[in-house]
Structure formats: structure tokens, C-alpha cells
Design an enzyme around this catalytic site. Structure first.
Site, PDB file in Angstrom:
ATOM      1  N   LYS A   1      -6.260 -31.070 -12.156  1.00 51.74           N
ATOM      2  CA  LYS A   1      -7.207 -31.729 -11.257  1.00 51.74           C
ATOM      3  C   LYS A   1      -7.258 -30.952  -9.930  1.00 51.74           C
ATOM      4  O   LYS A   1      -6.244 -30.414  -9.469  1.00 51.74           O
ATOM      5  CB  LYS A   1      -6.734 -33.171 -11.044  1.00 51.74           C
ATOM      6  CG  LYS A   1      -7.711 -34.059 -10.324  1.00 51.74           C
ATOM      7  CD  LYS A   1      -7.210 -35.513 -10.358  1.00 51.74           C
ATOM      8  CE  LYS A   1      -8.130 -36.458  -9.610  1.00 51.74           C
ATOM      9  NZ  LYS A   1      -7.689 -37.859  -9.703  1.00 51.74           N
TER      10      LYS A   1
ATOM     11  N   SER B   1     -10.838 -41.085 -11.192  1.00 54.06           N
ATOM     12  CA  SER B   1     -11.389 -39.903 -10.577  1.00 54.06           C
ATOM     13  C   SER B   1     -11.033 -38.596 -11.282  1.00 54.06           C
ATOM     14  O   SER B   1     -11.604 -37.559 -10.947  1.00 54.06           O
ATOM     15  CB  SER B   1     -10.920 -39.836  -9.119  1.00 54.06           C
ATOM     16  OG  SER B   1      -9.521 -39.760  -9.043  1.00 54.06           O
TER      17      SER B   1
ATOM     18  N   SER C   1      -6.832 -43.574 -12.047  1.00 53.61           N
ATOM     19  CA  SER C   1      -7.644 -42.377 -12.276  1.00 53.61           C
ATOM     20  C   SER C   1      -7.235 -41.504 -13.442  1.00 53.61           C
ATOM     21  O   SER C   1      -7.885 -40.496 -13.717  1.00 53.61           O
ATOM     22  CB  SER C   1      -7.652 -41.514 -11.021  1.00 53.61           C
ATOM     23  OG  SER C   1      -8.614 -42.038 -10.151  1.00 53.61           O
TER      24      SER C   1
HETATM   25  N1  GLN Z   1     -11.020 -46.142  -8.553  1.00 50.75           N
HETATM   26  C1  GLN Z   1      -9.872 -46.222  -7.687  1.00 50.75           C
HETATM   27  C2  GLN Z   1     -10.232 -45.825  -6.279  1.00 50.75           C
HETATM   28  O1  GLN Z   1     -11.348 -45.430  -6.065  1.00 50.75           O
HETATM   29  C3  GLN Z   1      -8.733 -45.400  -8.221  1.00 50.75           C
HETATM   30  C4  GLN Z   1      -8.938 -43.963  -8.030  1.00 50.75           C
HETATM   31  C5  GLN Z   1      -7.703 -43.152  -8.231  1.00 50.75           C
HETATM   32  O2  GLN Z   1      -6.795 -43.547  -8.961  1.00 50.75           O
HETATM   33  N2  GLN Z   1      -7.684 -42.000  -7.579  1.00 50.75           N
HETATM   34  O3  GLN Z   1      -9.414 -45.897  -5.395  1.00 50.75           O
END
Ligand code: GLN
Length: 436
Positions: A34, A109, A133
């Protein structure tokens, strides 16, 4: 060792922010990471225009451990800016498309990582989870994904979103890859004080004998996900595992508490991006100090990053700590206690991973920010408690993958890994049709 032409795939799916051809490198395996994990050989932007051009001089510990084990880093995968999102639609570098339907999201994400794991042969990808994510995109792209116990994998070289929440984990189309690569990247790291001295992974993984299904988790999910979940419960029973339905009412506070903790931490972390130290530095230096930062940050942060800076700055305001941040910390403690009670009698908790299949981009556009935050109500509870959790592909609806999530107690990843391998034996995975 041959993998498909990453550059062609990149154009089609926008899953990589940067990549190279991994053919004939002599390495033992190919992996991607990532875009919020630093690597010396690629730009690392965490999906943000504000970091464009940032070339870190060092590798994140998880990446260096993969290289030491014989891995070739093929590229950095696309993501929501700084991890802020559920659909990877908040990236500054294009939106990765779901390989099962290009009009739908990969999830977020770590959307690019899940897409890479789904479409590339023999590919493992490192993802990061703050509030879901890893498991969310794993479920939308039909692959296996595990987020370990907080502190299991070093956060050194990870571009922080929420320091008390972020975890590095693994995504792959093969369950055995989770069991192979998670131990490789795990371990106490002197360079990250939040990484823990930890129990080793046992030679033989313990098997789950009993699971708890959370009643509150199956309220408010779509019909197709519910039907698939009911089938999964039957399948789990047929594997000789006890299934008991339990109630965990406190879980309903997890989502609001998470968005207070995560945005508070994010807003302090983003203060360092001011156009002076990392990435973009093309601001007008004749401006006054404050005006320079304001114009620079206004130009290069995306809308969701700005929203989270505002939210997090508000909750941290002098005099508000007890009303928001400290209260959210207490909620986190009661959620941990509730899980611990369940784990006194069960080896794992089982829920669907996401309440619906991957939405189309036009549906996402019609969602409010709150609708999007609510979509995380299943993935946030294990994240806010720092507990390990995993999504396995459990079926398809209209050709789109559905995921099933297991959570175990701190340091009990072996339960999840043995389940993934057991599950894989009887699951017929349908690969996406990739034409490059
Ligand atoms: N959807 C969650 C957020 O926007 C989790 C995202 C993540 O785990 N980076 O915070």
C-alpha cells in the site's frame, strides 16, 4: 516468477500508483505494498497529492522484512488519501476499479492491494487497516485479508493515519499466503515503540471449535449478504464448529467512538504536511508564514482530508477533551471488555465483513459522508479494540464477491489462519476475468 505486465494493468485498473515489471528478477516471490508504506525505490504518497514526489530514503520495516525473505517489491498500490475512506474513491491518483465489475469499487482504503491480490498470479500485497481497510477491500475483491493484533507488526515507515489504530497486514487470493507472510512481517521492532514483545506463531495453529455470531451485526445488512451469511453459518456448523448467537449491544457505539479517535489522531498527523518538508514544495515563498501553509494545504489536500482535519481539530479543542476524546477512549475500553467476555466461551466472533456487496460509483456518489462512515459498522469494532480479524471470500451475488469476517482475541491470529486454510479447501473461488 513471470507476472503480467503491471503497467498495462495499471492503466486499466489504476490499482498501482507506481510500479515496475517484476519479470525475471531472480527473487523468490513478488509482492506489492500500500502506498502509505515507505520504500526507498518508489515514491510514497499515501494516495495524497500533497506528498507527490516524496521519495523516502528508507523502507518500512514490513517491506524490508519481505525483501529479506526473498520478495521483489513490484509496486505501490492505490488507496484513499491517507487511508480516509471505504471505497478508494478518495485517492489523489485515480480510482482503482473492481476487477469483477469496472463500474464498482474495490473497497478501501487498501483498494489497490486487494485488486492486485485478485488479478495478479501468485501475488501477495501488504495492506494497512485503521478501521477496516484490509477486510473491506478483501471482501469486495473476493480475496483473503488479515489485519493482525495492534502491535504485532511494526509501524515503522508507515505514514500514520491514527497511531493508536493502524495495523499492517496481508492480502492474497491464497489463504496459505496469509499464514506464510504474516509471521514474516511480525515482531518487536526497536524503531517502533508501539510494536510489542509478542507470543510467536505456534508451529501448529489452533483450530476454532466454537464461534459467536453477533446478533446486532446481522441487523441492517442487505438481503444477499444475509442469505450468504446464513449459508456460511451452516457451513461452519458442518465443519463441526459450535455456533452460538450472542448480543453485544455496546458495539453500536464503536462507529461514533472510532470517528472521534481516528479523526483526532489524523488531524495532528496531518499537521506535518505544510509544503516545507515532504513532497510538494511549490508554494509561493513570498507569502506570509500562515498564508503560505493555508494556500498550500488548501490546494493539495483532498476534500475528505480537509473534513477530517476539521472534525479532529474540533474534538481536540481545549475544554472538549472529556466530552469527546476521553469519552471515546472509555467506549473503546467497554468494547474490549465485551469482546473479552465473549472470548471466555468462544474462540472467534463471526459476522459478515461488509453490509452490502461493492457499490457502483454512481451509488457511492449519492451517499453522504455519514452513510459512508456507517458502512464500516461491522469492521470498526475489531479495529478499535486492536483485535486480529480476517475476511474470507464466502460467495457471490450477481457475480460480485461477498466476505465473511472472523475476529479472535489479541495474539490469537493462529485461530484465524487455520480457519482460512480450512475454509479454502471447500470454497470455490471464481477468479475475475482479466483481459490485458
Ligand atoms: N473507512 C474507515 C475510515 O475511513 C477505515 C479506513 C481505514 O481503515 N484506513 O476511517
Amino acid at each position: 516468477m513471470k507476472i503480467q505486465d503491471l503497467k498495462t494493468i495499471n492503466e486499466r485498473y489504476e490499482m498501482f500508483t507506481s510500479c515496475s515489471d517484476a519479470t525475471e528478477t531472480g527473487c523468490e516471490f513478488v509482492f506489492s505494498a500500500k502506498d502509505n508504506l515507505t520504500s526507498y525505490d518508489f515514491e510514497t504518497c499515501a494516495g495524497s497529492r500533497i506528498l507527490e514526489g516524496y521519495r523516502p530514503p528508507f523502507d518500512a520495516t514490513a517491506i524490508s522484512k519481505m525483501r529479506e525473505a526473498g520478495g521483489f517489491l513490484a509496486g505501490k498500490t492505490n488507496m484513499d488519501e491517507f487511508g480516509f475512506g471505504t471505497f478508494s474513491a478518495n485517492s489523489g491518483f485515480g480510482i482503482p476499479k473492481n476487477p469483477y465489475d469496472l463500474n464498482r469499487s474495490c473497497g478501501g482504503s487498501s483498494g489497490g492491494s486487494a485488486c492486485a491480490a485478485a488479478v495478479l498470479e501468485d501475488h501477495v500485497s501488504l495492506g494497512v487497516s485503521t478501521g477496516g481497510s484490509i477486510v473491506c477491500p478483501a471482501s469486495f475483491c473476493g480475496v483473503y485479508g488479515i489485519a493482525p493484533t495492534y502491535g504485532r507488526v511494526s509501524r515503522y515507515g508507515l505514514i500514520d493515519y491514527g497511531n493508536s489504530l493502524d495495523k499492517v497486514g496481508v492480502l492474497s487470493a491464497k489463504a496459505e499466503d496469509l499464514a506464510k507472510y504474516l509471521p514474516i512481517i511480525s515482531g518487536k521492532d526497536q524503531r517502533d515503540p508501539t510494536s510489542c514483545v509478542q507470543p510467536d506463531f505456534p508451529k501448529e495453529f489452533s483450530k476454532i471449535k466454537s464461534v459467536a455470531v453477533v446478533n446486532e451485526a446481522i441487523e441492517g445488512i442487505s438481503k444477499d449478504v444475509k442469505q450468504n451469511f446464513d449459508e456460511s453459518v451452516e457451513k461452519i456448523r458442518s465443519m463441526g464448529i459450535d455456533v452460538e448467537f450472542v448480543s453485544m449491544p455496546v458495539l453500536k457505539y464503536a462507529m461514533p467512538a472510532y470517528y472521534i479517535l481516528a479523526t483526532s489522531e489524523a488531524s495532528t498527523n496531518l499537521a506535518r504536511y505544510c509544503g516545507m518538508r515532504y513532497g510538494q514544495q511549490d508554494g509561493d515563498l513570498t507569502l506570509k508564514f500562515d498564508d503560505y501553509f493555508t494556500s498550500f494545504r488548501s490546494q493539495y489536500f483532498g476534500d475528505e482530508a480537509k473534513r477530517r482535519i476539521l472534525l479532529g481539530t474540533f474534538t481536540r479543542m481545549v475544554g472538549y477533551a472529556d466530552r469527546y476524546y476521553n469519552k471515546a477512549l472509555r467506549v473503546r475500553q467497554s468494547i474490549i471488555s465485551e469482546y473479552k467476555k465473549v472470548f471466555a466461551d468462544h474462540d472467534a466472533v463471526m459476522t459478515p465483513t461488509m453490509p452490502f456487496i461493492s457499490p457502483r460509483f454512481d451509488e457511492i456518489q449519492a451517499m453522504s459522508s455519514l452513510d459512508i462512515y456507517k458502512a464500516d459498522f461491522l469492521t470498526i469494532p475489531p479495529n478499535i479494540t486492536g483485535m486480529p480479524h480476517m475476511s474470507v471470500p464466502s460467495g457471490y451475488s450477481d457475480g460480485m464477491p461477498i466476505g465473511l469476517m472472523f475476529t479472535s482475541d489479541h495474539w490469537n491470529e493462529d485461530y484465524l489462519l487455520s480457519m482460512a486454510m480450512e475454509w479454502e479447501k471447500s470454497f470455490d473461488m471464481i477468479k475475475p476475468e482479466v483481459k490485458v
